[in-house]
Design a protein around this motif. Structure first.
Motif, PDB file in Angstrom:
ATOM      1  N   GLN A 199     -31.230 -13.662 -33.632  1.00  0.00           N
ATOM      2  CA  GLN A 199     -32.059 -14.819 -33.296  1.00  0.00           C
ATOM      3  C   GLN A 199     -32.615 -15.449 -34.563  1.00  0.00           C
ATOM      4  O   GLN A 199     -33.077 -14.747 -35.463  1.00  0.00           O
ATOM      5  N   PRO A 200     -32.588 -16.777 -34.645  1.00  0.00           N
ATOM      6  CA  PRO A 200     -33.225 -17.430 -35.801  1.00  0.00           C
ATOM      7  C   PRO A 200     -34.732 -17.261 -35.716  1.00  0.00           C
ATOM      8  O   PRO A 200     -35.290 -16.997 -34.650  1.00  0.00           O
ATOM      9  N   LEU A 201     -35.388 -17.401 -36.849  1.00  0.00           N
ATOM     10  CA  LEU A 201     -36.841 -17.338 -36.840  1.00  0.00           C
ATOM     11  C   LEU A 201     -37.390 -18.429 -35.940  1.00  0.00           C
ATOM     12  O   LEU A 201     -36.950 -19.581 -35.980  1.00  0.00           O
ATOM     13  N   ALA A 202     -38.350 -18.059 -35.101  1.00  0.00           N
ATOM     14  CA  ALA A 202     -38.899 -19.017 -34.142  1.00  0.00           C
ATOM     15  C   ALA A 202     -39.638 -20.126 -34.878  1.00  0.00           C
ATOM     16  O   ALA A 202     -40.397 -19.867 -35.819  1.00  0.00           O
ATOM     17  N   PRO A 203     -39.413 -21.374 -34.487  1.00  0.00           N
ATOM     18  CA  PRO A 203     -40.153 -22.464 -35.120  1.00  0.00           C
ATOM     19  C   PRO A 203     -41.627 -22.383 -34.740  1.00  0.00           C
ATOM     20  O   PRO A 203     -41.981 -21.840 -33.690  1.00  0.00           O
ATOM     21  N   PRO A 204     -42.496 -22.881 -35.593  1.00  0.00           N
ATOM     22  CA  PRO A 204     -43.927 -22.842 -35.243  1.00  0.00           C
ATOM     23  C   PRO A 204     -44.208 -23.660 -34.000  1.00  0.00           C
ATOM     24  O   PRO A 204     -43.568 -24.675 -33.731  1.00  0.00           O
ATOM     25  N   LEU A 205     -45.169 -23.186 -33.210  1.00  0.00           N
ATOM     26  CA  LEU A 205     -45.555 -23.917 -32.013  1.00  0.00           C
ATOM     27  C   LEU A 205     -46.236 -25.228 -32.398  1.00  0.00           C
ATOM     28  O   LEU A 205     -46.880 -25.318 -33.439  1.00  0.00           O
ATOM     29  N   PRO A 206     -46.080 -26.257 -31.588  1.00  0.00           N
ATOM     30  CA  PRO A 206     -46.743 -27.516 -31.910  1.00  0.00           C
ATOM     31  C   PRO A 206     -48.255 -27.341 -31.911  1.00  0.00           C
ATOM     32  O   PRO A 206     -48.807 -26.538 -31.162  1.00  0.00           O
ATOM     33  N   THR A 207     -48.922 -28.055 -32.774  1.00  0.00           N
ATOM     34  CA  THR A 207     -50.379 -27.972 -32.870  1.00  0.00           C
ATOM     35  C   THR A 207     -50.975 -29.361 -32.675  1.00  0.00           C
ATOM     36  O   THR A 207     -50.334 -30.372 -32.976  1.00  0.00           O
ATOM     37  N   PRO A 208     -52.219 -29.443 -32.176  1.00  0.00           N
ATOM     38  CA  PRO A 208     -53.038 -28.299 -31.767  1.00  0.00           C
ATOM     39  C   PRO A 208     -52.702 -27.849 -30.348  1.00  0.00           C
ATOM     40  O   PRO A 208     -52.271 -28.649 -29.531  1.00  0.00           O
ATOM     41  N   LEU A 209     -52.906 -26.560 -30.091  1.00  0.00           N
ATOM     42  CA  LEU A 209     -52.716 -26.037 -28.742  1.00  0.00           C
ATOM     43  C   LEU A 209     -53.866 -26.466 -27.838  1.00  0.00           C
ATOM     44  O   LEU A 209     -53.689 -26.692 -26.664  1.00  0.00           O
ATOM     45  N   VAL A 210     -55.067 -26.511 -28.415  1.00  0.00           N
ATOM     46  CA  VAL A 210     -56.246 -26.944 -27.669  1.00  0.00           C
ATOM     47  C   VAL A 210     -57.039 -27.883 -28.559  1.00  0.00           C
ATOM     48  O   VAL A 210     -57.001 -27.774 -29.784  1.00  0.00           O
ATOM     49  N   PRO A 211     -57.754 -28.830 -27.986  1.00  0.00           N
ATOM     50  CA  PRO A 211     -58.567 -29.718 -28.826  1.00  0.00           C
ATOM     51  C   PRO A 211     -59.756 -28.966 -29.388  1.00  0.00           C
ATOM     52  O   PRO A 211     -60.277 -28.030 -28.782  1.00  0.00           O
ATOM     53  N   GLU A 212     -60.184 -29.350 -30.595  1.00  0.00           N
ATOM     54  CA  GLU A 212     -61.385 -28.768 -31.161  1.00  0.00           C
ATOM     55  C   GLU A 212     -62.594 -29.258 -30.374  1.00  0.00           C
ATOM     56  O   GLU A 212     -62.680 -30.425 -30.004  1.00  0.00           O
ATOM     57  N   THR A 213     -63.516 -28.350 -30.127  1.00  0.00           N
ATOM     58  CA  THR A 213     -64.679 -28.689 -29.304  1.00  0.00           C
ATOM     59  C   THR A 213     -65.903 -28.876 -30.195  1.00  0.00           C
ATOM     60  O   THR A 213     -66.774 -28.009 -30.275  1.00  0.00           O
ATOM     61  N   TYR A 251     -64.915 -24.004 -42.116  1.00  0.00           N
ATOM     62  CA  TYR A 251     -65.405 -22.654 -41.863  1.00  0.00           C
ATOM     63  C   TYR A 251     -66.546 -22.668 -40.846  1.00  0.00           C
ATOM     64  O   TYR A 251     -66.653 -21.781 -39.987  1.00  0.00           O
ATOM     65  N   GLU A 252     -67.421 -23.667 -40.941  1.00  0.00           N
ATOM     66  CA  GLU A 252     -68.529 -23.763 -39.998  1.00  0.00           C
ATOM     67  C   GLU A 252     -68.027 -23.883 -38.570  1.00  0.00           C
ATOM     68  O   GLU A 252     -68.550 -23.254 -37.647  1.00  0.00           O
ATOM     69  N   GLN A 253     -66.979 -24.679 -38.370  1.00  0.00           N
ATOM     70  CA  GLN A 253     -66.386 -24.823 -37.045  1.00  0.00           C
ATOM     71  C   GLN A 253     -65.752 -23.512 -36.586  1.00  0.00           C
ATOM     72  O   GLN A 253     -65.931 -23.070 -35.442  1.00  0.00           O
ATOM     73  N   ALA A 254     -65.021 -22.844 -37.500  1.00  0.00           N
ATOM     74  CA  ALA A 254     -64.353 -21.587 -37.147  1.00  0.00           C
ATOM     75  C   ALA A 254     -65.369 -20.496 -36.811  1.00  0.00           C
ATOM     76  O   ALA A 254     -65.160 -19.700 -35.888  1.00  0.00           O
TER      77      ALA A 254
END
Length: 496
Positions: A237-251, A447-450
């Motif tokens: 199997q080829p390396l999986a491509p990265p999932l599209p971002t963002p998965l969820v909106p930033e709140t 960082y504050e958001q994270a």
């Protein structure tokens, strides 16, 4: 689950002689490709009915491949020493690194199945353990581990015939132990519980592979071919491509007020108050550490915070009050090559203390949802699933008697800048400031958001976050000590 493994599968000797050399050559080629590419680890669970040929099959696999790159582990009943650690501790210690194969007998299924089948634990506890296993295996799969679960099966009639055959020969009678005789008497109950365990844990990422064990040729070829096909399929199997971002909106709050900005940074303690209370609180902590009831608990203290927030100096005030034989301090930096070859939580499981001991983490498993998130060292899918994995990890520790106390030491950007400049201008403090610290400061909003997301998603009843405003180091050290003492006292009181 077992119907197709009770119909008398057999391979004749001619077919065996024709296929065995080809299969072992292909397995060896596959193994060295796996080792060369080192993209994932392979974990093989070996379970099933007694006398169904589990041990013989593993011996053959080790003979067909290079055993130097295979780690075979057999786990017996949980010892008293092992009971002083969380249940999964011993299994985390033997997970193979990327490119290698691990074969585990007596793995995380053995005790739940046998304990419930023999009536030693309730169904409720059994179901809960199965759910935890599902979550653990999904985590392994998400980390890239190829998990193969082999169940070697015999019908009750075949199991009885196999036992009699072995007992009737002086050369093989030793292979039948009293435990196996006892297990055969409880065959029906064992199979009923095993059937439920397999059904509930045969997940898409790691389904059970049931192999009839009565004929050794069939058993060896089937297990070897399943291993070969599974690993080669993953390697191709080829390396999986990265999932599209963002998965969820930033709140982000509409008023832009963050959890850190809402802290009261004006609180302080005078030098005299600090020295008086420090001695009192350290004495209190020392007394608690000697409480006999603490032998039935272990302590994990997590320190996180912005650079220069005072984590190291606060830890030193704690350790001054503790017996060095009771604790260890683990500074957590970027993972090294060996640690990157393992599932993310592996390097933290190694340091979980046994009952009666403590571990203080200077930074921790929260790096995945902080620095790895902000610096894009992992995908959004990785850090998003990490919240749930961390909560499960901490719940598992708590269930095993681990008291988890988590501190976030918060400082303002202005105070951080003052401390950075002081470190830069003071020769004996130069080692505390690095170019990376200045780069991280430039990303303060991210960082504050994270940090806000981390605390919201991982502050639980069993392991809440304690946010300590630390612009004044004297006040924050006292607050940490008092909070830690309070949490220990609450835990001891709950123990009775």
């Amino acid at each position: 689950m077992f119907e197709s493994a009770e119909i008398g599968h057999r391979i004749d000797k001619k077919t065996w002689k024709a296929r065995e050399p080809e299969l072992r050559a292909a397995l060896l080629e596959m193994q060295f490709r796996l080792l060369r590419e080192a993209r994932f680890a392979v974990v093989i669970l070996v379970n099933g009915v007694d006398l169904a040929g589990r041990g013989e099959t593993v011996n053959v696999l080790n003979e067909w491949m290079d055993p130097r790159h295979i780690r075979t582990e057999a786990f017996g009943p949980i010892s008293e020493h092992e009971r002083r650690h969380p249940e999964m501790f011993r299994f985390w210690q033997v997970l193979p690194s990327k490119g290698h194969v691990g074969i585990l007998f007596g793995n995380w299924y053995t005790d739940p199945v046998s304990a419930h089948a023999l009536g030693h634990e309730t169904r409720e506890h059994f179901v809960r353990r199965l759910e935890r296993i599902r979550q653990f295996e999904r985590m392994l799969a998400a980390e890239g581990v190829l998990l193969l679960k082999f169940w070697f099966h015999l019908s009750k009639k075949a199991a009885k015939a196999r036992m009699k055959e072995l007992q009737d020969s002086p050369k093989t009678a030793w292979r039948v132990t009293p435990q196996e005789e006892h297990n055969l008497k409880h065959y029906d109950e064992f199979i009923r519980v095993s059937d439920e365990a397999l059904r509930k844990t045969s997940i898409g990422e790691a389904p059970w592979l049931v192999i009839e064990g009565s004929d050794p040729y069939y058993r060896y070829l089937t297990a070897g071919q399943l291993l070969l096909d599974s690993v080669n399929r993953r390697l191709d199997q080829p390396l999986a491509p990265p999932l599209p971002t963002p998965l969820v909106p930033e709140t982000r709050p509409l008023d832009r007020l963050s959890l850190l900005a809402a802290q009261d940074y004006s609180r302080s303690a005078t030098r005299k108050d600090y020295e008086d209370r420090l001695e009192t609180l350290q004495g209190r902590l020392n007394g608690l550490s000697r409480d006999p009831r603490l032998q039935q608990l272990s302590l994990v203290v997590v320190f996180e915070g912005m650079d220069a927030a005072g984590k190291g100096s606060t830890i030193r005030r704690l350790t001054q009050a503790l017996d060095a034989r009771f604790y260890r301090v683990i500074p957590v930096a970027a993972p090294n090559e060996n640690e990157r070859a393992q599932p993310y939580l592996w390097r933290f499981w190694r340091y979980i203390p046994k009952l009666g001991h403590a571990t203080l983490f200077d930074r921790s498993w929260y790096g995945r949802v902080l620095v790895e998130r902000v610096e894009r060292f992992c995908s959004e899918a990785d850090w998003m699933r990490a919240y749930g994995e961390i909560n499960e990890f901490e719940e598992e520790l708590s269930d095993a008697g681990v008291l988890i106390v988590k501190f976030w030491l918060a400082i303002t950007p202005e105070e951080q800048l003052r401390r950075f400049k002081e470190r830069s201008e003071t020769p004996h403090k130069n080692y505390k400031i690095t170019d990376e610290d200045w780069r991280n400061r430039d990303k303060w909003p991210q960082y504050e958001q994270a940090i806000g997301d981390m605390i919201d998603r991982t502050s639980t009843q069993i392991a809440p976050w304690h946010v300590i405003a630390s612009d004044n180091k004297h006040w924050s050290r006292l607050e940490v000590l008092e909070t830690l003492c309070d949490r220990i006292e609450q835990a001891l009181k709950a123990r009775g």
